[in-house]
Design an enzyme around this catalytic site. Structure first.
Site, PDB file in Angstrom:
ATOM      1  N   GLN A 126       0.845  -1.204   0.000  1.00  0.00           N
ATOM      2  CA  GLN A 126       0.000   0.000   0.000  1.00  0.00           C
ATOM      3  C   GLN A 126       0.875   1.248   0.000  1.00  0.00           C
ATOM      4  OE1 GLN A 126      -1.917   0.975   3.730  1.00  0.00           O
ATOM      5  NE2 GLN A 126      -3.791   1.574   2.690  1.00  0.00           N
ATOM      6  N   GLY A 127       0.777   2.062  -1.052  1.00  0.00           N
ATOM      7  CA  GLY A 127       1.571   3.289  -1.150  1.00  0.00           C
ATOM      8  C   GLY A 127       0.692   4.509  -0.947  1.00  0.00           C
ATOM      9  N   SER A 129       1.057   6.656   2.423  1.00  0.00           N
ATOM     10  CA  SER A 129       1.773   7.636   3.258  1.00  0.00           C
ATOM     11  C   SER A 129       3.004   8.196   2.550  1.00  0.00           C
ATOM     12  CB  SER A 129       2.231   6.984   4.559  1.00  0.00           C
ATOM     13  OG  SER A 129       1.161   6.390   5.220  1.00  0.00           O
ATOM     14  N   GLU A 244      -9.589  -1.690   5.515  1.00  0.00           N
ATOM     15  CA  GLU A 244      -8.403  -1.873   6.371  1.00  0.00           C
ATOM     16  C   GLU A 244      -8.777  -1.775   7.842  1.00  0.00           C
ATOM     17  OE1 GLU A 244      -5.188   0.766   5.393  1.00  0.00           O
ATOM     18  OE2 GLU A 244      -3.823  -0.157   6.828  1.00  0.00           O
ATOM     19  N   GLU A 363      -5.047   8.922  17.569  1.00  0.00           N
ATOM     20  CA  GLU A 363      -5.622  10.279  17.633  1.00  0.00           C
ATOM     21  C   GLU A 363      -6.527  10.517  16.414  1.00  0.00           C
ATOM     22  OE1 GLU A 363      -2.341   9.638  18.029  1.00  0.00           O
ATOM     23  OE2 GLU A 363      -2.170  10.018  20.180  1.00  0.00           O
TER      24      GLU A 363
HETATM   25  C1  FAD Z   1       3.844  -0.770  11.167  1.00  0.00           C
HETATM   26  C2  FAD Z   1       3.393   0.280  10.197  1.00  0.00           C
HETATM   27  C3  FAD Z   1       3.055  -0.106   8.925  1.00  0.00           C
HETATM   28  C4  FAD Z   1       2.643   0.868   7.999  1.00  0.00           C
HETATM   29  N1  FAD Z   1       2.374   0.454   6.726  1.00  0.00           N
HETATM   30  C5  FAD Z   1       1.987   1.373   5.825  1.00  0.00           C
HETATM   31  C6  FAD Z   1       1.761   0.967   4.471  1.00  0.00           C
HETATM   32  O1  FAD Z   1       1.898  -0.212   4.115  1.00  0.00           O
HETATM   33  N2  FAD Z   1       1.408   1.917   3.574  1.00  0.00           N
HETATM   34  C7  FAD Z   1       1.234   3.220   3.931  1.00  0.00           C
HETATM   35  O2  FAD Z   1       0.876   4.017   3.068  1.00  0.00           O
HETATM   36  N3  FAD Z   1       1.474   3.651   5.198  1.00  0.00           N
HETATM   37  C8  FAD Z   1       1.860   2.740   6.146  1.00  0.00           C
HETATM   38  N4  FAD Z   1       2.114   3.152   7.426  1.00  0.00           N
HETATM   39  C9  FAD Z   1       2.093   4.568   7.733  1.00  0.00           C
HETATM   40  C10 FAD Z   1       0.934   5.015   8.613  1.00  0.00           C
HETATM   41  O3  FAD Z   1      -0.270   5.034   7.895  1.00  0.00           O
HETATM   42  C11 FAD Z   1       1.333   6.405   9.137  1.00  0.00           C
HETATM   43  O4  FAD Z   1       2.478   6.243   9.960  1.00  0.00           O
HETATM   44  C12 FAD Z   1       0.202   7.021   9.935  1.00  0.00           C
HETATM   45  O5  FAD Z   1      -0.881   7.347   9.112  1.00  0.00           O
HETATM   46  C13 FAD Z   1       0.684   8.295  10.690  1.00  0.00           C
HETATM   47  O6  FAD Z   1       1.324   9.174   9.835  1.00  0.00           O
HETATM   48  P1  FAD Z   1       2.770   9.792  10.194  1.00  0.00           P
HETATM   49  O7  FAD Z   1       3.665   8.644  10.539  1.00  0.00           O
HETATM   50  O8  FAD Z   1       3.164  10.667   9.075  1.00  0.00           O
HETATM   51  O9  FAD Z   1       2.557  10.609  11.521  1.00  0.00           O
HETATM   52  P2  FAD Z   1       2.009  12.129  11.608  1.00  0.00           P
HETATM   53  O10 FAD Z   1       0.814  12.255  10.738  1.00  0.00           O
HETATM   54  O11 FAD Z   1       3.144  13.053  11.371  1.00  0.00           O
HETATM   55  O12 FAD Z   1       1.544  12.205  13.124  1.00  0.00           O
HETATM   56  C14 FAD Z   1       2.455  12.471  14.197  1.00  0.00           C
HETATM   57  C15 FAD Z   1       1.655  12.549  15.474  1.00  0.00           C
HETATM   58  O13 FAD Z   1       0.738  13.653  15.412  1.00  0.00           O
HETATM   59  C16 FAD Z   1      -0.593  13.207  15.657  1.00  0.00           C
HETATM   60  N5  FAD Z   1      -1.534  13.950  14.815  1.00  0.00           N
HETATM   61  C17 FAD Z   1      -1.390  14.254  13.515  1.00  0.00           C
HETATM   62  N6  FAD Z   1      -2.462  14.938  13.063  1.00  0.00           N
HETATM   63  C18 FAD Z   1      -3.324  15.045  14.105  1.00  0.00           C
HETATM   64  C19 FAD Z   1      -4.598  15.615  14.273  1.00  0.00           C
HETATM   65  N7  FAD Z   1      -5.254  16.221  13.268  1.00  0.00           N
HETATM   66  N8  FAD Z   1      -5.201  15.526  15.486  1.00  0.00           N
HETATM   67  C20 FAD Z   1      -4.575  14.913  16.530  1.00  0.00           C
HETATM   68  N9  FAD Z   1      -3.336  14.349  16.430  1.00  0.00           N
HETATM   69  C21 FAD Z   1      -2.723  14.406  15.233  1.00  0.00           C
HETATM   70  C22 FAD Z   1      -0.578  11.736  15.260  1.00  0.00           C
HETATM   71  O14 FAD Z   1      -1.614  11.019  15.919  1.00  0.00           O
HETATM   72  C23 FAD Z   1       0.790  11.310  15.712  1.00  0.00           C
HETATM   73  O15 FAD Z   1       0.789  11.013  17.094  1.00  0.00           O
HETATM   74  C24 FAD Z   1       2.536   2.218   8.379  1.00  0.00           C
HETATM   75  C25 FAD Z   1       2.868   2.599   9.687  1.00  0.00           C
HETATM   76  C26 FAD Z   1       3.288   1.651  10.578  1.00  0.00           C
HETATM   77  C27 FAD Z   1       3.649   2.081  11.974  1.00  0.00           C
END
Ligand code: FAD
Length: 382
Positions: A126-127, A129, A244, A363
Site C-alpha cells: 500500500q503506497g 503515506s 483496512e 488520535e
Molecule cells: C507498522 C506500520 C506499517 C505501515 N504500513 C503502511 C503501508 O503499508 N502503507 C502506507 O501508506 N502507510 C503505512 N504506514 C504509515 C501510517 O499510515 C502512518 O504512519 C500514519 O498514518 C501516521 O502518519 P505519520 O507517521 O506521518 O505521523 P504524523 O501524521 O506526522 O503524526 C504524528 C503525530 O501527530 C498526531 N496527529 C497528527 N495529526 C493530528 C490531528 N489532526 N489531530 C490529533 N493528532 C494528530 C498523530 O496522531 C501522531 O501522534 C505504516 C505505519 C506503521 C507504523
C-alpha cells in the site's frame, strides 16, 4: 442484531477444521524479505489448490462466493489450528487491495488481479503515506502527469509495508495538477517492477525490515490502471481504509482472542508467581477481547455501513493489543523475556507499539469517531 451460525455453517466449520489441522505448516513464518514472501505465497497456493482461497470473494473471479459468516468461521478455525498469522505479507492483498478491486475495479482489473491474488501468484503493498503526509493524507504530493495513455509518476512514499517483496501497489497520487487536498487524486495499480521505482527498506525497533521508502522517478503507468475514475481517488482510498479498519480486523481480533487465552493458560501454570493485580488485568483483557469480537461482528453486519465505522474497531483493537502484550511482558518477567530470544511474545510486544500508528493513528481514529460518527464540532481550529 442476532448473529448466529446455521447448521450448514457448522458443517463448513467441521470441514475447514479437518483440512486446516492436516495442512497448517509446522514451520514458523520468516519475519521479512524473500523468505517471508515464499512462505506466505506457499500457504496461499496450498489453500487455493484445495479450494479454500477467497471464501467470501465472488465465484466469478475464483473465490468461493460464500457468506461473510463463513469467512469468519475460516479465520476462527485458522487461528485455532495455528495457521500463519493473517498479518503476513498477503495481508494487503486479501484484506484491502482485493476488496477494493471488488468494490471499485473495472472488469478487466478484477479478472486479471483477483484470480492472481487467490492463486498465490501476486503480493500487494500500500503506497499511501508520504514523509509529510501520514495523518493528513489529503496533503500528499506524489504526482502523476497524464501523458497520452499513461501517467508519469514522480515523488516518494514511506512506511510501505512489504514494498521490497510486493508485485503490485495500491498507489495514491495527485493526478490533477494544481488540485488541492482531497480533490484531484487517483488510486492507481502500480507494478512494482516498473523502471524508475527504487525501494529502500527501513528496519523497525523489533529489528525487522518489513517496511520501506519507495521513490518514483518518471514511472510510466498505463491510464487503464486507474481504479475508479481519474481524479476520484479519494473516494476509492476511503473504501480501502474502510476495509483496512473494519473487515481486516476480523482475522486480527480472532488472533488476539487466542493470545489472551494463551496468556490465561500461562498464568494458571505460574499461579504461585502471579499476583492478584495481574490476574485482574488478564480477566479484564479477556472480557475486552470478547467485547471486541462482538463489536467487530456488529460493525461488519451493520446496515447501512459507513467507511468510518471501522475506526471504532480499529482503535479498540490497537489499544487492547498493546495492553495484552504488556500483560505478557509483566507475566513473563524481564529475565524470562531476555532468556528466550526466540520467544514469540517479545517481537509481538515490540510490534504492538505500531498498532496505534498503522492504518491511521489512535488520535486520528478518535477524531473520526468524534467528528464523523458522533457529529462533534471539529477541534483545534483546523
Ligand atoms: C507498522 C506500520 C506499517 C505501515 N504500513 C503502511 C503501508 O503499508 N502503507 C502506507 O501508506 N502507510 C503505512 N504506514 C504509515 C501510517 O499510515 C502512518 O504512519 C500514519 O498514518 C501516521 O502518519 P505519520 O507517521 O506521518 O505521523 P504524523 O501524521 O506526522 O503524526 C504524528 C503525530 O501527530 C498526531 N496527529 C497528527 N495529526 C493530528 C490531528 N489532526 N489531530 C490529533 N493528532 C494528530 C498523530 O496522531 C501522531 O501522534 C505504516 C505505519 C506503521 C507504523
Amino acid at each position: 442484531m442476532r448473529f448466529e451460525f446455521t447448521e450448514e455453517d457448522r458443517a463448513f466449520r467441521e470441514e475447514a477444521r479437518r483440512w486446516l489441522l492436516a495442512n497448517v505448516p509446522s514451520a514458523r513464518a520468516p519475519m521479512g524479505g524473500p523468505a517471508a514472501r515464499a512462505f506466505a505465497l506457499d500457504w496461499v497456493r496450498k489453500r487455493h489448490a484445495a479450494g479454500w482461497s477467497g471464501i467470501s470473494w465472488p465465484a466469478a473471479y475464483g473465490g468461493l462466493g460464500l457468506s461473510y459468516e463463513r469467512q469468519i468461521i475460516w479465520h476462527e478455525e485458522s487461528v485455532a489450528a495455528g495457521a500463519p498469522s493473517p498479518l503476513d505479507p498477503t495481508f494487503v492483498c486479501f484484506n484491502h487491495a482485493g476488496p477494493t478491486l471488488i468494490a471499485c475495479g473495472s472488469e478487466a482489473q478484477k479478472s486479471f488481479h483477483l484470480p492472481k491474488i487467490l492463486a498465490g501468484e501476486a503480493l500487494w503493498c500500500q503506497g499511501f503515506s508520504e514523509p509529510d503526509s501520514g495523518s493528513d493524507l489529503a496533503s500528499l504530493r506524489t504526482s502523476g502527469r497524464v501523458e497520452g495513455d499513461h501517467l508519469v509518476v514522480n515523488g516518494q512514499k514511506i512506511w510501505t509495508t512489504h514494498a521490497d517483496i510486493a508485485d503490485y501497489q495500491e498507489l495514491l497520487i495527485r493526478t490533477d495538477p494544481g488540485s488541492q487536498r482531497h480533490k484531484g487524486l487517483s488510486w492507481v495499480i502500480c507494478d512494482m517492477k516498473l523502471p524508475g521505482i527504487t525501494v529502500r527498506p527501513i528496519e523497525n525497533m523489533a529489528g525487522v525490515t518489513h517496511f520501506a521508502q519507495v521513490f518514483y522517478d518518471d514511472v510510466r503507468i498505463p491510464l487503464s490502471n486507474v481504479v475508479g475514475a481519474l481524479h476520484d481517488g479519494w473516494n476509492v482510498a476511503m473504501t480501502t481504509l474502510g476495509f483496512e479498519r473494519a473487515t481486516a480486523a476480523t482475522a486480527l481480533q480472532v488472533e488476539l482472542s487466542a493470545r489472551i487465552e494463551a496468556l490465561s493458560a500461562m498464568a494458571r501454570m505460574r499461579s504461585d508467581a502471579v499476583d492478584g493485580g495481574l490476574l485482574h488485568r488478564i480477566a479484564v483483557a479477556r472480557a475486552e477481547a470478547a467485547a471486541l469480537r462482538a463489536l467487530t461482528y456488529k460493525t461488519l453486519f451493520k446496515e447501512p455501513a459507513t467507511p468510518f465505522d471501522g475506526s471504532i474497531v480499529r482503535l479498540f483493537f490497537a489499544e487492547l493489543a498493546q495492553r495484552i502484550y504488556r500483560i505478557a511482558m509483566d507475566l513473563l518477567g524481564p529475565q524470562n523475556a531476555e532468556a528466550s530470544p526466540d520467544n514469540e511474545w517479545i517481537p509481538a510486544y515490540l510490534e504492538a507499539f505500531s498498532e496505534t500508528i498503522a492504518g491511521g493513528t489512535a488520535e486520528i481514529q478518535r477524531n473520526i469517531i468524534g467528528e464523523r460518527i458522533l457529529g462533534l464540532p471539529r477541534g483545534g481550529g483546523r
